[in-house]
Design a protein around this motif. Sequence first.
Motif: not given
Length: 324
Positions: A261-286
């Motif tokens: 999308l970055r290559a195809a568009s001149t608009l700003p690109i947002a990405a969402y690091q979602v709840s499951g991604e957050y949880l995987m890091i928290k769980a591995a760290a815990a």
Amino acid sequence: MNLPHRPRRNRQSAAIRDLVRETELTPGHLIYPLFLQEGEANTPIEAMPGCQRWCVPDLVKEAGEAHALGVPAIVLFPRIPDELKTRGAEACHDDDGLVPRAIRALKAAHPTLTVITDVALDPYNSDGHDGLVSDDGRILNDETIEVLCRQALCHARAGADIVAPSDMMDGRVAALRAALDGAGHTGVSIMSYTAKYASAYYGPFRGALDSAPKAGDKKTYQMDPANAREALREAALDEAEGADILMVKPAGAYLDIIAKLRAASTLPIAAYQVSGEYLMIKAAAASGWLDEEKIMLESLLGIRRAGADMILTYFARRVAEKMA
Ligand code: PBG
């Protein structure tokens, strides 16, 4: 030894590494998703350690503290009481509802904080789907869009800076733009969930809001994780329909989509690091298996390097604290 080039020369000191660094991660790149609920108490979210459903006064405080640390924007996700959930999701456009009340309180306390709202029916819908559901279980695209427009106008009236449709109905960006402009809200931006995949990474979020679909799944409107070309098609449509920012979601397993999308568009690109991604890091760290702070920063840097201008992440405040 005579080598044609020695790349390690550019890594030999912290000073040189600073000079040659290609990608930057600062709190200014981050958007902080916040959950909110009615009442005067906060409720910790079990599957998202460190996250709460905030009552409005404490939401205002948390958002203000993150903003003071350099986080420019927040996005709101309400836990709507069960008795207000209906098949028509009418509570989503109530001017006295939880979200518009929170927007007014946030803007009054922190005028420079950018407030983003989620436009979709799932927290308000007794069916748990992002769109209206017919008697025979189909998700009704065009009927849903009318309700989404009412929801976005309600958020705009309350003072939202950006509305973010996460519903994945076809044609909603054009309809929202026309509705906003027609009501004089020409300055309200649209951050479109352009490539939102039907992902199992949303599990903890649906638990937090009790918003999982009661029947079926979201595969008839969210994208198939197998598809990349289709994301470019969605991006072209959103751009033509008047989106201001394009979003890819989830982020970590979809870095190729961010780059495309970055290559195809001149608009700003947002990405969402979602709840499951957050949880995987928290769980591995815990469990002591990973260094939480280092993985937090590396995961976000990777998303930036792939081409995201901004990242929605539950780590936003932590990152800002670390960099303060
Ligand atoms: C719903 C919505 C979802 C998320 C943001 N908006 C869940 C879904 O589509 O089921 C997920 C965010 C996360 O998992 O952190 N419109």
